[in-house]
Design an enzyme around this catalytic site. Structure first.
Site, PDB file in Angstrom:
ATOM      1  N   ASP A 143      16.190  26.771 -14.877  1.00  0.00           N
ATOM      2  CA  ASP A 143      17.419  26.341 -15.407  1.00  0.00           C
ATOM      3  C   ASP A 143      18.023  25.648 -13.738  1.00  0.00           C
ATOM      4  OD1 ASP A 143      20.623  27.423 -15.288  1.00  0.00           O
ATOM      5  OD2 ASP A 143      19.881  28.370 -13.988  1.00  0.00           O
ATOM      6  N   HIS A 163      18.630  16.961 -18.291  1.00  0.00           N
ATOM      7  CA  HIS A 163      17.718  17.607 -19.179  1.00  0.00           C
ATOM      8  C   HIS A 163      15.962  16.412 -19.636  1.00  0.00           C
ATOM      9  CE1 HIS A 163      20.323  20.474 -20.627  1.00  0.00           C
ATOM     10  NE2 HIS A 163      21.321  19.602 -20.877  1.00  0.00           N
ATOM     11  N   LEU A 183      -4.514  26.737 -24.656  1.00  0.00           N
ATOM     12  CA  LEU A 183      -2.918  27.047 -24.185  1.00  0.00           C
ATOM     13  C   LEU A 183      -1.905  27.495 -25.329  1.00  0.00           C
ATOM     14  CD1 LEU A 183      -0.995  27.952 -22.035  1.00  0.00           C
ATOM     15  CD2 LEU A 183      -0.257  25.863 -21.729  1.00  0.00           C
TER      16      LEU A 183
END
Length: 240
Positions: free
Chosen positions: A18, A35, A129
């Site tokens: 956020d 972004h 991962l």
């Protein structure tokens, strides 16, 4: 139920990323710049997760509510997602990262869905991962679709609904096969889950950081790991 634990590295860390818009506005930049800066923070976060031995990293990249944003911002977000799926997946593959998507993918246009499928297929055998991107995802919708699917399985005689338990429902969630998050982190100073992994976060440790996502880096990640190692996880058990 797991026993109390301390001093461990979380197996699964989930992030509510956020603050991109506020970061951009503070610099008099378009939201798209925020972004883009946030996408670079994603790369730093992935690198840090690998370095610390985290096995699953889930990023709340696009919520089901994000479709309500302006058409321009939705276009910018999906265009940025397409760019990274097309041009950055090879880098993830080289790092041994497996990519997995959860959410309502049908809301995305076919070309973008093809990029998602290609990325998942390319990295499917990687084990260093597992990077989970929550896209057009909502926690309540996930629970509803899981209940619907389990009811359908019950109608086919595959599940005894009279004796079904939490583990049975979990198998129909989009996160089936993954451990629940040990640690959920939200940046930007906001202190809420915003419909993110609601079922899965029942016993997660929570961390709310007063840092905007584009400013998040490896030092913040290391601090989170140190803080987590000092927590005692009781999973609802007694203290003392």
């Amino acid at each position: 139920m797991p026993s109390p634990t301390t001093g461990q590295t979380p197996q699964h860390v989930a992030f509510i990323m956020d603050g991109n818009g506020r970061w951009a506005r503070a610099r008099s930049l378009p939201v798209l710049a925020g972004h883009r800066a946030g996408a670079e923070s994603v790369r730093r976060c992935i690198h840090a997760a690998i370095e610390h031995g985290v096995q699953y990293l889930t990023l709340y990249a696009f919520s089901s509510e994000n479709w309500r944003r302006t058409p321009q911002e939705v276009y910018d977000l999906t265009t940025l997602l397409r760019f990274y799926l097309r041009h950055r997946v090879a880098e993830l593959h080289a790092q041994g990262v497996r990519l997995r998507m959860i959410g309502d993918m049908d809301r995305f246009e076919p070309g973008l869905r093809e990029e998602m499928t290609r990325a998942e297929g390319l990295t499917r055998h990687n084990t260093r991962l597992t990077l989970v991107l929550a896209l057009s995802y909502g926690g309540r919708a996930d629970i509803v679709q899981a209940a619907r699917r389990m009811a359908e399985a019950g109608a086919r005689g595959e599940v005894d609904l009279a004796s079904a338990d939490e583990a049975d429902l979990s198998r129909y969630l989009q996160t089936d096969g993954m451990p629940d998050p040990d640690l959920v982190v939200r940046t930007s100073g906001e202190c809420r889950l915003s419909n993110f992994l609601l079922w899965q976060c029942a016993y997660a440790e929570l961390a709310f950081l007063d840092v905007l996502w584009p400013d998040f880096d490896e030092t913040h990640f290391a601090t989170l790991m140190t803080d987590f190692a000092g927590r005692e996880r009781r999973f609802g058990g007694r203290t003392g």
